[in-house]
Design an enzyme around this catalytic site. Structure first.
Site, PDB file in Angstrom:
ATOM      1  N   PRO A  26     -13.137   2.860  -6.040  1.00 51.30           N
ATOM      2  CA  PRO A  26     -14.568   3.873  -4.812  1.00 51.30           C
ATOM      3  C   PRO A  26     -15.494   3.374  -4.969  1.00 51.30           C
ATOM      4  O   PRO A  26     -16.040   2.810  -6.128  1.00 51.30           O
ATOM      5  CB  PRO A  26     -14.529   4.612  -5.255  1.00 51.30           C
ATOM      6  CG  PRO A  26     -14.089   5.583  -6.922  1.00 51.30           C
ATOM      7  CD  PRO A  26     -13.693   3.952  -7.365  1.00 51.30           C
ATOM      8  N   TYR A  28       0.824  -1.012   0.443  1.00 53.08           N
ATOM      9  CA  TYR A  28      -0.029   0.087  -0.147  1.00 53.08           C
ATOM     10  C   TYR A  28       1.060   1.219  -0.032  1.00 53.08           C
ATOM     11  O   TYR A  28       1.188   1.434   0.848  1.00 53.08           O
ATOM     12  CB  TYR A  28      -0.873  -0.140   1.105  1.00 53.08           C
ATOM     13  CG  TYR A  28      -1.945  -1.531   1.132  1.00 53.08           C
ATOM     14  CD1 TYR A  28      -1.755  -1.994   0.408  1.00 53.08           C
ATOM     15  CD2 TYR A  28      -2.339  -1.109   2.238  1.00 53.08           C
ATOM     16  CE1 TYR A  28      -2.674  -3.419   0.635  1.00 53.08           C
ATOM     17  CE2 TYR A  28      -3.448  -2.884   3.148  1.00 53.08           C
ATOM     18  CZ  TYR A  28      -3.492  -3.757   1.399  1.00 53.08           C
ATOM     19  OH  TYR A  28      -4.235  -4.833   1.548  1.00 53.08           O
TER      20      TYR A  28
HETATM   21  N1  NAP Z   1      -5.287  -9.332   1.388  1.00 56.94           N
HETATM   22  C1  NAP Z   1      -5.886  -8.327   0.146  1.00 56.94           C
HETATM   23  O1  NAP Z   1      -5.303  -8.938  -0.418  1.00 56.94           O
HETATM   24  C2  NAP Z   1      -7.219  -7.354   0.011  1.00 56.94           C
HETATM   25  C3  NAP Z   1      -7.132  -7.431  -1.206  1.00 56.94           C
HETATM   26  C4  NAP Z   1      -8.005  -5.668  -0.604  1.00 56.94           C
HETATM   27  C5  NAP Z   1      -8.047  -4.940   0.677  1.00 56.94           C
HETATM   28  N2  NAP Z   1      -7.708  -5.957   1.518  1.00 56.94           N
HETATM   29  C6  NAP Z   1      -8.021  -5.156   2.856  1.00 56.94           C
HETATM   30  O2  NAP Z   1      -8.870  -5.279   3.003  1.00 56.94           O
HETATM   31  C7  NAP Z   1      -9.002  -4.163   3.828  1.00 56.94           C
HETATM   32  C8  NAP Z   1     -10.762  -3.369   2.944  1.00 56.94           C
HETATM   33  O3  NAP Z   1     -11.092  -3.537   1.759  1.00 56.94           O
HETATM   34  P1  NAP Z   1     -11.336  -2.510   0.942  1.00 56.94           P
HETATM   35  O4  NAP Z   1     -11.119  -1.298   1.973  1.00 56.94           O
HETATM   36  O5  NAP Z   1     -11.288  -2.576  -0.494  1.00 56.94           O
HETATM   37  O6  NAP Z   1     -13.025  -2.449   0.944  1.00 56.94           O
HETATM   38  P2  NAP Z   1     -14.440  -1.897   1.680  1.00 56.94           P
HETATM   39  O7  NAP Z   1     -14.554  -2.636   3.490  1.00 56.94           O
HETATM   40  O8  NAP Z   1     -15.548  -3.895   1.268  1.00 56.94           O
HETATM   41  O9  NAP Z   1     -14.400  -1.369   0.743  1.00 56.94           O
HETATM   42  C9  NAP Z   1     -14.252   0.248   1.479  1.00 56.94           C
HETATM   43  C10 NAP Z   1     -14.827   1.431  -0.197  1.00 56.94           C
HETATM   44  O10 NAP Z   1     -16.236   1.558   0.574  1.00 56.94           O
HETATM   45  C11 NAP Z   1     -16.639   2.425   1.023  1.00 56.94           C
HETATM   46  N3  NAP Z   1     -17.168   2.599   2.410  1.00 56.94           N
HETATM   47  C12 NAP Z   1     -16.733   2.310   3.397  1.00 56.94           C
HETATM   48  N4  NAP Z   1     -17.098   2.342   4.628  1.00 56.94           N
HETATM   49  C13 NAP Z   1     -18.634   3.327   3.808  1.00 56.94           C
HETATM   50  C14 NAP Z   1     -20.063   3.197   4.532  1.00 56.94           C
HETATM   51  N5  NAP Z   1     -20.121   3.681   5.292  1.00 56.94           N
HETATM   52  N6  NAP Z   1     -20.673   4.301   3.572  1.00 56.94           N
HETATM   53  C15 NAP Z   1     -20.423   4.245   1.994  1.00 56.94           C
HETATM   54  N7  NAP Z   1     -19.181   3.769   1.575  1.00 56.94           N
HETATM   55  C16 NAP Z   1     -18.366   3.515   2.270  1.00 56.94           C
HETATM   56  C17 NAP Z   1     -15.169   2.702   1.251  1.00 56.94           C
HETATM   57  O11 NAP Z   1     -15.229   4.444   0.791  1.00 56.94           O
HETATM   58  P3  NAP Z   1     -14.849   5.964   1.772  1.00 56.94           P
HETATM   59  O12 NAP Z   1     -13.543   6.520   1.915  1.00 56.94           O
HETATM   60  O13 NAP Z   1     -15.801   7.165   0.965  1.00 56.94           O
HETATM   61  O14 NAP Z   1     -15.382   5.444   2.676  1.00 56.94           O
HETATM   62  C18 NAP Z   1     -14.294   2.237   0.384  1.00 56.94           C
HETATM   63  O15 NAP Z   1     -14.827   3.003  -1.144  1.00 56.94           O
HETATM   64  C19 NAP Z   1      -8.002  -2.997   3.171  1.00 56.94           C
HETATM   65  O16 NAP Z   1      -8.368  -1.593   3.430  1.00 56.94           O
HETATM   66  C20 NAP Z   1      -7.666  -3.865   3.357  1.00 56.94           C
HETATM   67  O17 NAP Z   1      -6.361  -3.931   3.961  1.00 56.94           O
HETATM   68  C21 NAP Z   1      -7.247  -6.868   1.734  1.00 56.94           C
END
Ligand code: NAP
Length: 287
Positions: A214, A60
């Site tokens: 996003p 990241y």
């Molecule tokens: N191991 C891997 O390969 C891998 C891959 C991807 C991710 N990850 C980990 O998993 C974590 C979470 O994954 P992710 O961020 O991809 O997906 P997520 O948690 O499913 O969703 C995040 C997205 O949802 C939006 N969001 C979050 N809360 C919200 C709410 N209450 N209302 C409306 N929109 C909302 C965020 O935008 P806003 O910023 O506008 O809130 C962002 O665009 C990452 O931070 C990372 O640590 C790991």
């Protein structure tokens, strides 16, 4: 609902953590986060709300996400667990590749230690198996780093059930981090296996967001989800997170956000209790 999980058998953490990946340059989670001060504020606010597990990775930024976390939160006060990952590198927003060579994993881990200002990483996860390197060699490299005291617990990410079982022959596995959410349940057998083994399961994409885009589909109302959300005076995203917490006691969702309002909303999902009728309505019975 049980609110804590004993990670690796000796680290008690709340079951709702924070994924920090989005606090990077965009697109592609590449480079420094443009609102650096805002990122610091968000991370500190998360801790003030009770978040005690924050997930990041070498990839990241690369590195800038760990730098932001350290600037906001080091020296972490003894109870905050920063989980990071190594084994993926990134040279441009769309140039991401696995690198699981033992010498690379050592380099990634030592760089994370320096950036996070830690002497030992509580949970270090193999970000993704490298098809060019024997899986056992990558896992063996993490076992060696653990023996040297640089890592407390080892986790795996983006792995199959077979790979988890293979890794367990080499060392104890504390966590698995795979993509999993209410709409994408292909990993059900892995969730169940991890539960049986006392392994934490950190579902990534808990709101069904695509990693480089996003927005998150599960924050939008759809049939079932909107009915249950209305019944609880909650949002669809909160119901999706509450479902994960209900699905299995070893699940620790790590929703990602750049918004303090969303952070507060997501953390409040920890108080939402879903009934059997809710689960039926969601079309997601729990066996
Ligand atoms: N191991 C891997 O390969 C891998 C891959 C991807 C991710 N990850 C980990 O998993 C974590 C979470 O994954 P992710 O961020 O991809 O997906 P997520 O948690 O499913 O969703 C995040 C997205 O949802 C939006 N969001 C979050 N809360 C919200 C709410 N209450 N209302 C409306 N929109 C909302 C965020 O935008 P806003 O910023 O506008 O809130 C962002 O665009 C990452 O931070 C990372 O640590 C790991």
């Amino acid at each position: 609902m049980k609110t804590f999980f004993n990670l690796g058998g000796d680290l008690s953490v709340h079951r709702l953590g924070l994924g920090a990946m989005r606090l990077c340059g965009q697109p592609g989670n590449f480079g420094r986060y443009s609102d650096w001060e805002g990122g610091i504020k968000l991370l500190r606010h998360a801790v003030s709300l009770g978040v005690d597990l924050i997930d990041t990775a070498h990839a990241y930024g690369p590195g800038t996400n760990e730098e932001l976390i350290a600037e906001a939160l080091a020296p972490y006060g003894g109870t905050l667990v920063i989980t990071t990952k190594g084994g993926v590198d990134k040279t441009a927003p769309d140039k991401v590749f696995p690198d699981g060579k033992p010498e690379s994993l050592r380099r990634f881990c030592e760089a994370s230690l320096r950036r996070l200002k830690l002497e030992r990483i509580d949970l270090y996860q193999l970000h993704r198996p490298d098809p060019e390197v024997h899986f056992a060699e990558s896992v063996g490299a993490l076992a060696q780093l653990q023996r040297e005291g640089k890592i407390r617990h080892v986790g795996l990410s983006n792995v199959t059930l077979e790979q988890i079982i293979q890794a367990e022959l080499i060392l104890p596995i504390a966590s698995v981090q795979n993509r999993y959410n209410l709409m994408e349940r292909q990993d059900d057998p892995v969730v169940d296996y991890c539960r049986e083994q006392g392994i934490a399961y950190l579902p990534w994409g808990p709101l069904a967001a695509k990693p480089f885009e996003p927005g998150a589909p599960l924050t939008q109302a759809h049939e079932g989800l909107s009915t249950v959300a209305k019944r609880h005076g909650a949002t669809p995203g909160q119901v999706a997170l509450a479902w994960l917490l209900r699905r299995s006691p070893n699940i620790l969702p790590i929703p990602g956000t750049t918004s303090i309002a969303h952070l507060e909303e997501n953390m409040a999902a920890g108080k939402l209790e879903l009934s059997t009728a809710d689960l039926r309505e969601l079309g997601a019975p729990i066996h």
